[in-house]
Design a protein around this motif. Structure first.
Motif, PDB file in Angstrom:
ATOM      1  N   ILE A 192      -1.343  -4.997   2.532  1.00  0.00           N
ATOM      2  CA  ILE A 192      -2.706  -5.444   2.814  1.00  0.00           C
ATOM      3  C   ILE A 192      -2.939  -6.825   2.214  1.00  0.00           C
ATOM      4  CG2 ILE A 192      -3.659  -4.315   0.749  1.00  0.00           C
ATOM      5  CD1 ILE A 192      -6.244  -3.829   2.392  1.00  0.00           C
ATOM      6  N   THR A 201      -7.399   2.309   2.030  1.00  0.00           N
ATOM      7  CA  THR A 201      -6.960   0.999   1.555  1.00  0.00           C
ATOM      8  C   THR A 201      -7.695   0.562   0.291  1.00  0.00           C
ATOM      9  OG1 THR A 201      -8.511  -0.074   3.085  1.00  0.00           O
ATOM     10  CG2 THR A 201      -6.254   0.234   3.842  1.00  0.00           C
ATOM     11  N   LEU A 232       0.814  -1.219   0.000  1.00  0.00           N
ATOM     12  CA  LEU A 232       0.000   0.000   0.000  1.00  0.00           C
ATOM     13  C   LEU A 232       0.844   1.263   0.000  1.00  0.00           C
ATOM     14  CD1 LEU A 232      -2.905  -0.763   2.515  1.00  0.00           C
ATOM     15  CD2 LEU A 232      -3.104  -0.417   0.042  1.00  0.00           C
ATOM     16  N   CYS A 271      -4.493  -5.364   7.219  1.00  0.00           N
ATOM     17  CA  CYS A 271      -3.333  -4.517   6.942  1.00  0.00           C
ATOM     18  C   CYS A 271      -2.225  -4.831   7.929  1.00  0.00           C
ATOM     19  CB  CYS A 271      -3.702  -3.043   7.050  1.00  0.00           C
ATOM     20  SG  CYS A 271      -4.954  -2.518   5.874  1.00  0.00           S
TER      21      CYS A 271
END
Length: 841
Positions: free
Chosen positions: A744, A163, A45, A730
């Motif tokens: 993630i 996310t 991420l 995560c």
């Protein structure tokens, strides 16, 4: 007193314990992913198109202490990363959003703490160059400008990441709004997020223990509790070496529960536990339910104590009770030189009036009636703290070894202090870290009746069958030193570790063969760093304070003995003095030969081999060489001891102090023991693999291995945080080299995994095969180095070093054989080079 030997030894260690740069081929465009096998995959991420082993840290460093998120207007360093944001130290979620607090410059700040508070003393530039040499430029010590001079450092931050879309927003930072947080934990409570730690603000309050509330609907951030109310209190705490970082926090019986450090009515600094049903109302809404005294005097809060004064470490609500683990070790109650007293655990029971009674579950059995001794098992002496989570109606307890003190012993000589009580550089004592490596971490679980069961761990008298998982301590890997965090997701329990091999690699690479893979360019870079370090060490000696005396024992160019007493002609020197001169000449020759042999041996390190058989033959040859060197070193030590007595008999006085200082540092039993401890560490690391480990279990007993190499990044030495968003699980890494990363596991990548098999719990797993033979190499795709849209898969390459599954125990006599006295050889090389270079000026 001269510091020649100490500086020489540090230089020598730097010269021999070099670290190669990692080889990654993440050169395709697109987001980076890690396929763990078994139906699990993870997506990067933070800086999603930037490959691993590259600067990350979530944000980008702008210079002059400022940071910005990728893509922000005015970001002059898009996707260059901020290496200073070392750890994702705290994380919480709200919908699709992940909130992350970081620890800035973890190792650099630790060294500063050692220099300012823990009684260590070092020259900052010497330390920087030493670490640059040892880690080949990958060790982050602080921000630099383009000209190489120090830049103004940034500090910890609070940032949020969407996310689903990847959008990132900076919430707190010194350059944004004058708030520099070092948040260590976070929880959700009544629709708000609460982060705790040490927070520095621009209103003059620096480093105060504090709890901040974040409203995720507005992103408003405010302090709701401060443990110290003034800079005067903070200054007093600093002078007493009080740790102001706090960590323990949970929700119990409908209330927010926090830990803190404050002052009691008598003005004494204490650890406290407090609760609030409406923390938004601020300081007055919190009620103290425990302090150091009511917690049996267990909590330690000084930096010199266990885990740097970890105090109330972790808290959890279980079976209607509040449980807290506590750091208890101090120099005063340490059971021996190489351990601190282990952790305690207490149970809190709420009474009708809101107050609590406390019962020790793990602690002092005699004085306090604890059911279990400190650390649970009397055979387990290494863990200074423990992390907690409730899973499947059990309370899981993960050990956390005290690595801070262990690493300090390697850098600093704690047994020999300078003027003012400061310890100097050059400790090179791995005995504490070896004891930790011998006892890598265990996992216990406790049922509702407070009965303990060993889940992952070695056989002991208390648990003669070992862990019910069949896995040895550390999941069979000695380098695992923390069960750092645990998290429930999708009905499973995920576990992340801290892997000490990433920091100890300068030692381990000579035993596991990594250095073989260095390129000529990397060697050239390494040599230049070593020259910089040696030049700096030599320049620190003034011209009128030479490293070797004018009236030296031998002429370096001619290698001929020089008269010790030049007032007489050679013919008048008696036989005893002649023998002394000859002995010193012979010793000088032996040192010279050892240096030459070592240089010849080191020259083979960069050779590569096409097949494993040739590689194994080379390793065998190196071991044979170092066995021979061990005998050579012992002969030199014996000769030196004899020469000291011969000199005293011939001249009626001891050797000149400058000569004796230099040789004592090189040829001494104490030094030999330290060198042996380094080699013990090398043997432990022979089969080590750098990078955190991650495991998952669906029943709390049988585990599947997801990674043992930090998602193919040797610099990811820890999996520090977990949080569950609407998009999936995560996780945040600890990476003091290139900055932390955020990954993630999407929900669609976590359902119905294919598990190739779990270990038979009745058959302990071979330590060289953790996870019951389940050995995911893991593959990585993505990167931004090429314009092509082709995806390249990078698979972990297996180590060439043969693994026989055996590891030495501390004090194993076989270590003396492998003594490669590699570091002893390093000391010979380093000091010989220094002596020769100085004598020719």
């Amino acid at each position: 007193m001269r510091r020649v030997g100490t500086l020489g030894l540090v230089a020598a260690l730097a010269a021999i314990l070099v670290s190669p740069l990692p080889a990654h081929a993440e050169d395709a465009s697109g987001a980076v992913t890690y396929n763990a096998g078994n139906g699990y995959s993870f997506e990067k991420l933070s800086h999603p198109s930037v490959g691993t082993s590259q600067p990350d840290g979530i944000v980008d460093y702008q210079g002059n202490g400022a940071v910005a998120v990728p893509g922000a207007d005015g970001n002059t360093a898009n996707n260059e990363g901020d290496r200073g944001q070392s750890y994702t130290w705290a994380a919480a979620s709200y919908g699709d959003w992940l909130y992350v607090g970081t620890c800035y410059a973890a190792m650099g700040n630790t060294l500063t703490l050692m220099n300012s508070t823990l009684g260590d003393s070092f020259d900052a530039e010497t330390m920087r160059l030493t670490l640059e040499a040892m880690f080949n430029g990958t060790f982050f010590y602080g921000q630099k400008k383009e000209d190489g001079t120090a830049d103004k450092d940034s500090r910890g931050i609070l940032v949020k990441i969407n996310t689903k879309t990847g959008e990132t927003k900076l919430l707190l930072s010194e350059s944004l709004n004058g708030v520099a947080p070092l948040f260590r934990n976070a929880v959700s409570y009544k629709g708000k997020l609460y982060f705790c730690g040490s927070v520095r603000t621009n209103d003059g309050k620096g480093g105060l223990p504090a709890v901040y509330e974040i409203d995720p609907k507005t992103d408003e951030c405010k302090a709701v509790y401060r443990g110290l109310s003034s800079m005067q209190d903070y200054g007093a705490a600093y002078k007493q070496g009080i740790s102001t970082g706090i960590r323990g926090m949970c929700v119990h019986d409908g209330q927010l529960v926090i830990s803190n450090v404050g002052k009691d009515a008598a003005g004494k600094f204490v650890a406290t536990i407090l609760t609030s049903s409406d923390p938004s109302k601020g300081q007055d809404s919190f009620t103290e339910i425990a302090n150091s005294d009511t917690l049996f005097g267990y909590p330690v809060i000084r930096y010199q104590d266990s885990i740097y004064g970890g105090a109330i470490w972790d808290m959890v609500s279980y079976n209607g009770h509040l449980y807290a683990t506590i750091c208890t070790g101090t120099p005063e109650n340490a059971p021996d030189d190489n351990s601190m007293q282990s952790f305690a655990m207490v149970r809190g029971d709420k009474k009708a009036d809101g107050s609590y009674t406390w019962t020790p579950i793990v602690g002092d059995q005699e004085a306090d009636g604890a059911r279990y001794c400190f650390g649970i098992d009397p055979a387990r002496t290494r863990s200074g703290a423990a992390n907690l989570i409730v899973y499947n109606d059990y309370l899981y307890i993960g050990e956390y070894n005290d690595e801070e003190i262990a690493l300090e012993r390697i850098l600093f000589n704690k047994s020999n202090t300078e003027d003012g009580g400061k310890s100097s550089m050059g400790g090179v004592d791995c005995s504490f870290v070896n004891a930790n490596l011998e006892q890598s971490v265990c996992i216990y679980r406790m049922d509702k009746d407070e009965n303990m069961e060993l889940v992952v761990g070695d056989c002991t008298d208390m648990f003669p069958e070992g862990g019910i998982s069949g896995l040895a301590s550390g999941f069979g890997r000695n380098e695992n030193q923390y069960i750092w965090r645990m998290q429930k997701f999708d009905g499973k329990l995920y576990i992340g570790t801290f892997d000490t091999a990433s920091l100890l690699e300068p030692i381990g690479q000579f035993s596991n063969g990594d250095i073989i893979d260095m390129t000529p360019e990397e060697w050239d870079s390494q040599v230049q760093r070593l020259r910089d370090l040696l030049d700096h060490l030599l320049d620190k000696k003034s011209p009128d304070d030479p490293i070797v005396p004018v009236n030296t024992i031998a002429d370096d160019d001619s290698n001929e003995a020089v008269e010790v007493d030049d007032s007489n002609e050679a013919a008048d020197v008696d036989d005893e003095k002649t023998e002394v001169a000859k002995g010193f000449g012979d010793l000088s020759d032996a040192l010279e030969d050892a240096t030459g042999d070592l240089c010849d041996q080191a020259a083979t390190m960069s050779q590569d081999f096409e097949d494993d058989a040739a590689y194994v033959q080379k390793i065998d040859g190196e071991i044979a060489y170092f066995k021979s060197f061990a005998d050579q070193y012992q002969d030199m030590l014996d000769s030196y001891e004899s020469l000291k007595q011969q000199y005293e008999d011939a001249y009626g006085t001891e050797l000149p102090s400058d000569i004796q200082d230099a040789l004592d540092k090189l040829l001494s039993e104490e030094n030999l023991k330290k060198l042996q401890s380094v080699l013990t560490c090398m043997c432990y690391l022979r089969d080590a693999e750098r990078g955190f480990d991650m495991y998952v279990t669906e029943d709390g007993v049988n585990f599947t291995t997801l990674t043992t190499n930090g998602f193919n990044d040797p610099y990811n030495h820890g999996l520090r945080t977990f949080a569950v968003t609407n998009q999936g699980l995560c996780l945040g890494t600890a990476n003091p080299f290139y900055g932390c990363q955020v990954w993630i596991q999407r929900k669609e990548n976590s359902e119905n995994p294919v598990d190739p098999g779990t270990p038979d719990p009745t058959e302990p797993t071979d330590p060289s095969q953790p996870g019951g033979g389940d050995q995911p190499g893991g593959s990585q795709t993505g990167g931004n180095d090429q314009s092509s849209s082709t995806t390249t898969t990078v698979t972990t390459t297996a180590k060439k070093t043969p693994k026989d599954g055996s590891l030495p125990r501390a004090g194993d006599s076989t270590l003396t054989l492998v003594l490669g006295l590699l570091v002893a050889a390093a000391a010979v090389l380093g000091i010989a080079l220094v002596l020769r270079k100085r004598s020719r000026r």
